[in-house]
Write a protein that holds these residues in place. Sequence first.
Motif, PDB file in Angstrom:
ATOM      1  N   ARG A 199      34.989   2.335  63.911  1.00 62.98           N
ATOM      2  CA  ARG A 199      35.085   2.751  65.306  1.00 62.98           C
ATOM      3  C   ARG A 199      36.443   3.380  65.598  1.00 62.98           C
ATOM      4  NH1 ARG A 199      32.052   1.751  69.950  1.00 62.98           N
ATOM      5  NH2 ARG A 199      32.917   3.059  71.586  1.00 62.98           N
ATOM      6  N   GLN A 200      37.503   2.838  65.026  1.00 67.41           N
ATOM      7  CA  GLN A 200      38.837   3.385  65.251  1.00 67.41           C
ATOM      8  C   GLN A 200      38.953   4.789  64.680  1.00 67.41           C
ATOM      9  OE1 GLN A 200      41.327   1.998  67.157  1.00 67.41           O
ATOM     10  NE2 GLN A 200      42.144   4.071  66.874  1.00 67.41           N
ATOM     11  N   VAL A 201      38.368   5.007  63.501  1.00 72.52           N
ATOM     12  CA  VAL A 201      38.378   6.348  62.908  1.00 72.52           C
ATOM     13  C   VAL A 201      37.662   7.333  63.821  1.00 72.52           C
ATOM     14  CG1 VAL A 201      37.518   7.734  60.985  1.00 72.52           C
ATOM     15  CG2 VAL A 201      38.592   5.523  60.534  1.00 72.52           C
ATOM     16  N   TYR A 202      36.544   6.910  64.402  1.00 75.53           N
ATOM     17  CA  TYR A 202      35.791   7.784  65.300  1.00 75.53           C
ATOM     18  C   TYR A 202      36.594   8.085  66.564  1.00 75.53           C
ATOM     19  CZ  TYR A 202      32.014   9.543  68.230  1.00 75.53           C
ATOM     20  OH  TYR A 202      31.240  10.315  69.051  1.00 75.53           O
ATOM     21  N   GLU A 203      37.291   7.096  67.095  1.00 78.23           N
ATOM     22  CA  GLU A 203      38.108   7.324  68.286  1.00 78.23           C
ATOM     23  C   GLU A 203      39.232   8.312  67.985  1.00 78.23           C
ATOM     24  OE1 GLU A 203      37.395   6.316  71.250  1.00 78.23           O
ATOM     25  OE2 GLU A 203      35.670   5.121  70.617  1.00 78.23           O
ATOM     26  N   ASP A 204      39.846   8.204  66.802  1.00 81.88           N
ATOM     27  CA  ASP A 204      40.879   9.171  66.407  1.00 81.88           C
ATOM     28  C   ASP A 204      40.281  10.570  66.275  1.00 81.88           C
ATOM     29  OD1 ASP A 204      42.693   7.097  66.335  1.00 81.88           O
ATOM     30  OD2 ASP A 204      42.553   6.808  64.163  1.00 81.88           O
ATOM     31  N   LYS A 210      37.789  11.796  67.970  1.00 84.39           N
ATOM     32  CA  LYS A 210      37.573  12.347  69.309  1.00 84.39           C
ATOM     33  C   LYS A 210      38.876  12.816  69.935  1.00 84.39           C
ATOM     34  CE  LYS A 210      35.367   8.980  71.287  1.00 84.39           C
ATOM     35  NZ  LYS A 210      34.643   8.273  72.373  1.00 84.39           N
ATOM     36  N   LEU A 211      39.969  12.109  69.654  1.00 85.84           N
ATOM     37  CA  LEU A 211      41.258  12.540  70.183  1.00 85.84           C
ATOM     38  C   LEU A 211      41.685  13.876  69.585  1.00 85.84           C
ATOM     39  CD1 LEU A 211      43.270   9.174  70.205  1.00 85.84           C
ATOM     40  CD2 LEU A 211      42.381  10.423  72.181  1.00 85.84           C
ATOM     41  N   GLU A 224      31.751  14.967  69.903  1.00 88.08           N
ATOM     42  CA  GLU A 224      30.862  15.857  69.171  1.00 88.08           C
ATOM     43  C   GLU A 224      29.582  16.164  69.926  1.00 88.08           C
ATOM     44  OE1 GLU A 224      28.620  13.903  65.938  1.00 88.08           O
ATOM     45  OE2 GLU A 224      29.950  12.209  66.293  1.00 88.08           O
ATOM     46  N   GLU A 225      29.477  15.741  71.177  1.00 86.37           N
ATOM     47  CA  GLU A 225      28.242  15.897  71.925  1.00 86.37           C
ATOM     48  C   GLU A 225      28.054  17.343  72.387  1.00 86.37           C
ATOM     49  OE1 GLU A 225      27.467  13.014  74.920  1.00 86.37           O
ATOM     50  OE2 GLU A 225      28.589  11.467  73.874  1.00 86.37           O
ATOM     51  N   THR A 265      39.382  23.015  64.250  1.00 89.26           N
ATOM     52  CA  THR A 265      40.664  22.689  63.625  1.00 89.26           C
ATOM     53  C   THR A 265      41.543  21.998  64.654  1.00 89.26           C
ATOM     54  OG1 THR A 265      41.676  24.804  64.214  1.00 89.26           O
ATOM     55  CG2 THR A 265      40.551  24.667  62.074  1.00 89.26           C
ATOM     56  N   ALA A 266      42.532  21.265  64.170  1.00 88.25           N
ATOM     57  CA  ALA A 266      43.423  20.547  65.075  1.00 88.25           C
ATOM     58  C   ALA A 266      44.764  20.357  64.390  1.00 88.25           C
ATOM     59  CB  ALA A 266      42.816  19.194  65.458  1.00 88.25           C
ATOM     60  N   ASN A 267      45.743  19.990  65.192  1.00 89.69           N
ATOM     61  CA  ASN A 267      47.085  19.686  64.685  1.00 89.69           C
ATOM     62  C   ASN A 267      47.648  20.846  63.865  1.00 89.69           C
ATOM     63  OD1 ASN A 267      49.404  18.236  64.253  1.00 89.69           O
ATOM     64  ND2 ASN A 267      48.502  16.846  62.736  1.00 89.69           N
TER      65      ASN A 267
END
Length: 743
Positions: free
Chosen positions: A48-53, A55-56, A61-62, A486-488
């Motif tokens: 769950r923590q990986v998924y929250e990261d 989304k940040l 993904e909706e 892409t991000a960061n």
Amino acid sequence: MISQFYRKYSKAILWGVALSFPFFAYQAEQIPSNNDIETWLPRNTEVRQVYEDFKLDFGAEEVILVGVPESSATPVELEALAGRLERAPQVRQVWTPDRMVARMEQLSVSAEEARGRLTGLLQSADGATSGVMVLLSDAGLADRAGTVAVVREILEYCQLSGAEVALTGAPVIVTELDRLGSSKSSKGFFMITLAVSLGLLYFSLRHIGMSLAVLGVTVWGIFANQTVLAWCGGEMNFILGSLSVMVMIFTLSIAVHLISYYSEAVRDNIADPLQQALRESAWPCALSTLTTLLGLISLNVSNILPVAQFGYAAAMGSVVALVVGMGIVPALLVVWPQATVTSNQFRVNFYDWGSWIGVHRLRILGAAVVVMAVTGLGIVQLRSDINPVEFLPKNSRILTDLRTIERDLTNVDSIEIVVDFQGRKLPFGDQLERVRGIEARIAAHPGVRHTLSAATFFPTHGPEGAFAAARMLSAAQSYSGDDGLTANDHNLWRISARIQNLPGLSAVAVLEQLTSELEGEPVTLTGITPLLKSAQLEIFDGFWQSFTAACLTIFLVMILALRSFVSAVIAMVPNILPIWLVFGGVGFWGLPVDIGMMMTGSISLGISVDCTFHFLVHYQQAYRQGHSSVEACRRALQHSGEPMLDSTLICSVGMMALCLSSFSPTARFGWLMTTQMLASLLGELLLLPALLCLRPERRSLSAAAASPPPTTPTPTPDPEPEIHRMPAPHIAQPGIRRRAARQ
């Protein structure tokens, strides 16, 4: 005396209930509904923590997918639709086939190759159907139902609301689950439950006023419980949709036992039948409420938030049921003192039934051991599953649209792969090639239908010349912040893999295989599918953890209440065996255990011990006074058998109304609870007496004091004087003397 209190204040109590009824009913309607898929996924886990990261970094993904046949809209009309959708504040970005092709062409991809890359994503293989991908903004994610409504309004404005236009995606499915799981949607079968319960109450009481009043205060208790839930910030979901029925059966069970004891006291000419009924029912009802409370609170061990919420809400409902059953129903008995249970409605002679069990107890227990061994084979075959799509009714338009999109365009299920280049200072071109290589390996998997990443928009071979490469890089930089790929500063790349449904190859299996194949690559797999896998494991683990916790806590209460370790063990066996039997059948039939079904074990255990306490309290009194174990079982069955049967049948039939719900989790919860409650009758009226009949005889204290030394045979105590000396306040003495005389 408590009866004097009710004779003085019963009308005031009932007026208070009547006046507060509209207020509680209004407050209960204010509970918001939330069936967001993410709330059903495990919390406080690494997955769950990986998924929250994720989304940040990339946003949720909706997306909403719209499938439009070529005959319904031209490319120009699709662009007009996209432009109107993009102006809505709930929408962040809209992709159409032409928009994707235009972007690829800007990055030096030929139009023909670009169209080929869109096949299976936003373009059907035959070109007859085009897709529109709507990405939600933060405002859209905060109000999915409102966003779906806006999209539908725009489609209708553009004259694209016909049956041939398909609309799907996680927000659409969540919105439909919200509607199906809301309290408004459950009103239909709840009204049926009330009607059935009213009929059964009238069949038992033969007094329409008392039947309506008992049902009325029961509904008041339901609304009061929901009001407290609303004040505590609770949200309604498809599991909590069955909360009203749970509170109803808790209340009716207590009310039926109380009225039954009152009726027996009236028939036995007790001077104060209400006082006698309250005295007899107070202790077993308090103990049964406590065990129900513990069984429900044990659901808090689950990492799935709505399951824990249901445990607390239903536990609070059991307390409300005790207040209504033992606090308000006595006021009704003061108003209608002539409303009593009609004796022997089911034509069962429970005293003779106890005699039959005493004769055949060994055969009964032998058969129970065989059944337990056979159903144990089914227990080991239990498996868990959670698929929100399966929650939709078979004839749902949402389900039809989903299948249309998956057939013509792409699948909704996806696995998100994050490629992490942080700490690796690679040029953009090298990053692009590395991502393209990983994406190719993912796309080669038979369970992957289509992949999408930033690399999808670039040509297979880099442009020739420094100027062309610089132009491509500049274009890439200009798009890097608005597509969620892409991000960061290009250190994180996202590959979205659409999973197709193949026989024998589930999304979870694809996830496991991709995890193995990509071992050693700088990737992290996340998304809803990995969370669903984690949820499936949590469902199975949570089922056993909550059930074990409920068994241990209820067992401790049994020991303290019965003051006997052996009696507590005997009392637990007939309550566990029916649950074992039902879940063994579930395993044999190959039915998966979903979120709703996982809770039924703990709930059923907490409810079934209600009848156990009523039976054991009277059994222990008779047994400790010197009666044989068989005779004690006869007396306990004669006293408690009818209310046990009445309350279980009323509650089971009331719970059966949940099976009428078009929402499959509610229906599964209903039929499994009904089956377990009916099976508990076998435990309470057959197995429990058979076990107790094995106990050795125990002499009364008075007989032991007057008996000769142990070497001399002890005379059998005379039952009539013993009954005359019985001080137990829980047994109506005149009625017992008459029954003993008849025997």
